[in-house]
Design a protein around this motif. Structure first.
Motif, PDB file in Angstrom:
ATOM      1  N   GLY A  25       6.490   7.387  20.186  1.00 60.51           N
ATOM      2  CA  GLY A  25       7.820   7.744  20.252  1.00 60.51           C
ATOM      3  C   GLY A  25       8.940   7.388  19.677  1.00 60.51           C
ATOM      4  N   LYS A  26       8.866   5.693  20.066  1.00 61.38           N
ATOM      5  CA  LYS A  26      10.736   5.715  19.922  1.00 61.38           C
ATOM      6  C   LYS A  26      10.678   4.560  19.073  1.00 61.38           C
ATOM      7  N   PRO A  27      11.664   5.485  18.369  1.00 64.78           N
ATOM      8  CA  PRO A  27      12.598   4.838  17.003  1.00 64.78           C
ATOM      9  C   PRO A  27      12.029   3.321  16.797  1.00 64.78           C
ATOM     10  N   TRP A  28      12.989   2.268  17.527  1.00 63.25           N
ATOM     11  CA  TRP A  28      12.529   0.826  17.293  1.00 63.25           C
ATOM     12  C   TRP A  28      10.456   0.940  17.346  1.00 63.25           C
ATOM     13  N   SER A  29       9.739   1.583  17.956  1.00 59.25           N
ATOM     14  CA  SER A  29       8.632   1.259  17.789  1.00 59.25           C
ATOM     15  C   SER A  29       7.817   1.283  16.111  1.00 59.25           C
ATOM     16  N   LEU A  30       8.796   2.536  15.309  1.00 57.26           N
ATOM     17  CA  LEU A  30       8.967   2.351  14.420  1.00 57.26           C
ATOM     18  C   LEU A  30       9.642   1.162  13.348  1.00 57.26           C
ATOM     19  N   SER A  31      10.568   0.753  13.655  1.00 50.77           N
ATOM     20  CA  SER A  31      10.762  -0.226  12.928  1.00 50.77           C
ATOM     21  C   SER A  31      10.092  -1.550  12.820  1.00 50.77           C
ATOM     22  N   LEU A  32      10.259  -1.938  14.899  1.00 47.08           N
ATOM     23  CA  LEU A  32       8.817  -3.368  14.781  1.00 47.08           C
ATOM     24  C   LEU A  32       7.151  -2.987  13.677  1.00 47.08           C
ATOM     25  N   GLN A  33       6.317  -1.678  13.270  1.00 44.26           N
ATOM     26  CA  GLN A  33       5.844  -1.419  12.940  1.00 44.26           C
ATOM     27  C   GLN A  33       6.096  -2.432  11.030  1.00 44.26           C
ATOM     28  N   HIS A  34       7.207  -1.219  11.073  1.00 44.57           N
ATOM     29  CA  HIS A  34       7.484  -1.954   9.756  1.00 44.57           C
ATOM     30  C   HIS A  34       7.844  -2.832   8.821  1.00 44.57           C
ATOM     31  N   GLN A  35       8.533  -3.487  10.636  1.00 41.33           N
ATOM     32  CA  GLN A  35       8.787  -5.498  10.343  1.00 41.33           C
ATOM     33  C   GLN A  35       7.425  -5.879  10.415  1.00 41.33           C
ATOM     34  N   GLU A  36       6.182  -5.386  10.868  1.00 38.06           N
ATOM     35  CA  GLU A  36       4.768  -6.158  10.499  1.00 38.06           C
ATOM     36  C   GLU A  36       4.404  -5.085   9.312  1.00 38.06           C
ATOM     37  N   THR A  37       4.393  -4.868   8.851  1.00 37.22           N
ATOM     38  CA  THR A  37       3.664  -4.446   7.484  1.00 37.22           C
ATOM     39  C   THR A  37       4.593  -5.262   6.696  1.00 37.22           C
ATOM     40  N   MET A  38       5.940  -5.062   6.875  1.00 39.71           N
ATOM     41  CA  MET A  38       6.844  -6.294   5.450  1.00 39.71           C
ATOM     42  C   MET A  38       6.504  -7.349   5.369  1.00 39.71           C
ATOM     43  N   SER A  39       5.714  -7.960   6.888  1.00 40.87           N
ATOM     44  CA  SER A  39       5.375  -9.352   6.734  1.00 40.87           C
ATOM     45  C   SER A  39       3.821  -9.199   6.346  1.00 40.87           C
ATOM     46  N   PHE A  40       3.089  -8.945   7.015  1.00 40.49           N
ATOM     47  CA  PHE A  40       1.600  -8.750   5.770  1.00 40.49           C
ATOM     48  C   PHE A  40       1.562  -8.490   4.513  1.00 40.49           C
ATOM     49  N   LEU A  41       2.707  -7.743   3.713  1.00 39.90           N
ATOM     50  CA  LEU A  41       3.462  -7.414   2.165  1.00 39.90           C
ATOM     51  C   LEU A  41       3.508  -8.813   1.841  1.00 39.90           C
ATOM     52  N   ALA A  42       4.317  -9.533   2.329  1.00 40.09           N
ATOM     53  CA  ALA A  42       4.717 -11.069   2.201  1.00 40.09           C
ATOM     54  C   ALA A  42       3.277 -12.176   1.908  1.00 40.09           C
ATOM     55  N   GLU A  43       2.379 -12.096   2.728  1.00 41.61           N
ATOM     56  CA  GLU A  43       1.319 -12.855   2.938  1.00 41.61           C
ATOM     57  C   GLU A  43       1.290 -12.292   2.204  1.00 41.61           C
ATOM     58  N   LEU A  44       0.824 -11.741   0.942  1.00 39.82           N
ATOM     59  CA  LEU A  44      -0.374 -11.436  -0.114  1.00 39.82           C
ATOM     60  C   LEU A  44       0.343 -12.438  -1.247  1.00 39.82           C
ATOM     61  N   LYS A  45       1.637 -12.474  -0.808  1.00 36.41           N
ATOM     62  CA  LYS A  45       1.888 -13.623  -2.102  1.00 36.41           C
ATOM     63  C   LYS A  45       0.668 -14.582  -2.182  1.00 36.41           C
ATOM     64  N   THR A  46       0.324 -14.598  -4.135  1.00 35.86           N
ATOM     65  CA  THR A  46      -0.394 -15.921  -4.224  1.00 35.86           C
ATOM     66  C   THR A  46      -0.281 -15.863  -5.614  1.00 35.86           C
ATOM     67  N   VAL A  47       0.608 -15.941  -6.195  1.00 39.39           N
ATOM     68  CA  VAL A  47       1.132 -16.133  -7.395  1.00 39.39           C
ATOM     69  C   VAL A  47       2.788 -16.523  -7.233  1.00 39.39           C
ATOM     70  N   GLN A  48       3.481 -17.848  -7.608  1.00 34.78           N
ATOM     71  CA  GLN A  48       4.613 -17.903  -7.638  1.00 34.78           C
ATOM     72  C   GLN A  48       5.572 -16.734  -8.592  1.00 34.78           C
ATOM     73  N   ALA A  49       6.494 -15.956  -8.083  1.00 34.19           N
ATOM     74  CA  ALA A  49       7.322 -15.069  -8.467  1.00 34.19           C
ATOM     75  C   ALA A  49       7.666 -15.425 -10.491  1.00 34.19           C
ATOM     76  N   HIS A  50       7.794 -16.517  -9.543  1.00 32.12           N
ATOM     77  CA  HIS A  50       8.986 -17.243 -11.309  1.00 32.12           C
ATOM     78  C   HIS A  50       7.815 -17.793 -12.496  1.00 32.12           C
ATOM     79  N   GLN A  51       6.350 -17.635 -11.969  1.00 32.19           N
ATOM     80  CA  GLN A  51       5.431 -18.153 -13.130  1.00 32.19           C
ATOM     81  C   GLN A  51       5.633 -16.770 -13.795  1.00 32.19           C
ATOM     82  N   CYS A  52       5.617 -15.599 -13.452  1.00 27.36           N
ATOM     83  CA  CYS A  52       5.747 -14.335 -13.698  1.00 27.36           C
ATOM     84  C   CYS A  52       6.357 -13.571 -14.673  1.00 27.36           C
ATOM     85  N   LEU A  53       7.922 -13.814 -14.396  1.00 30.29           N
ATOM     86  CA  LEU A  53       8.600 -13.733 -14.925  1.00 30.29           C
ATOM     87  C   LEU A  53       9.121 -13.041 -16.121  1.00 30.29           C
ATOM     88  N   ARG A  54       7.848 -12.718 -17.431  1.00 30.13           N
ATOM     89  CA  ARG A  54       7.950 -12.372 -18.863  1.00 30.13           C
ATOM     90  C   ARG A  54       7.096 -11.457 -18.127  1.00 30.13           C
TER      91      ARG A  54
END
Length: 177
Positions: A25-54
């Motif tokens: 229930g603590k506010p920072w718990s959501l913040s920590l979980q959100h940071q973890e989720t964002m970290s895992f989202l970043a790890e999904l990267k499989t293609v270089q974004a500059h290759q996909c500019l079009r």
């Protein structure tokens, strides 16, 4: 035998973990979980974004600038975040998503999303609901992702553009929990 201070350090680390059930229930718990989720989202990267500019497009995020977000109170916006997480789960839980991302990385991301949703649901104040206009804007925003991916035949670049867009937009969501 391990020295006693190692047990103290281990206990402190466990209590700070997002998996610790005592602090959901603590506010920072959501913040920590959100940071973890964002970290895992970043790890999904499989293609270089500059290759996909079009393949870039403007998905018009409803919680970034504009009159809609200025009319929504911070507490209401936080109550809407559970809808955002459910939409992300729906988007990344598809067969097309399973084909686009490495299985382990996708499973970690989805598990983290479910955990973040659980933290949010436990921390959310009773009686708070997402304003209808904002809920509709969130739904339209995610429909844009589905249409875009379908139009691009779920190509690796289209998924990378969606991943990058979500990484930016989820980081900008006005959480108050």
């Amino acid at each position: 035998m391990l020295p006693g201070h190692l047990f103290l350090v281990g206990g402190a680390m466990l209590s700070l973990s997002t998996a610790s059930s005592l602090d959901w229930g603590k506010p920072w718990s959501l913040s920590l979980q959100h940071q973890e989720t964002m970290s895992f989202l970043a790890e999904l990267k499989t293609v270089q974004a500059h290759q996909c500019l079009r393949d870039r497009t403007n998905f018009r995020c409803p919680w970034k600038k504009g009159p809609l977000i200025t009319q929504v109170k911070l507490q209401e916006a936080t109550s809407c975040y559970s809808q955002v997480l459910r939409q992300v789960l729906h988007l990344f839980g598809t067969e097309a998503s399973r084909a686009a991302w490495p299985e382990r990385a996708l499973d970690q991301f989805l598990t983290s999303l479910w955990s973040e949703l659980g933290v949010l649901e436990r921390a959310r104040e009773q009686g708070q609901s997402c304003p209808l206009r904002f809920a509709l804007a969130i739904r339209i925003y995610f429909l844009g992702f589905f249409r875009y991916l379908k139009g691009k035949a779920h190509s690796p670049c289209s998924w990378e553009m969606v991943r990058v867009q979500l990484q930016v937009d989820l980081s900008a969501f006005p959480l108050s929990a």
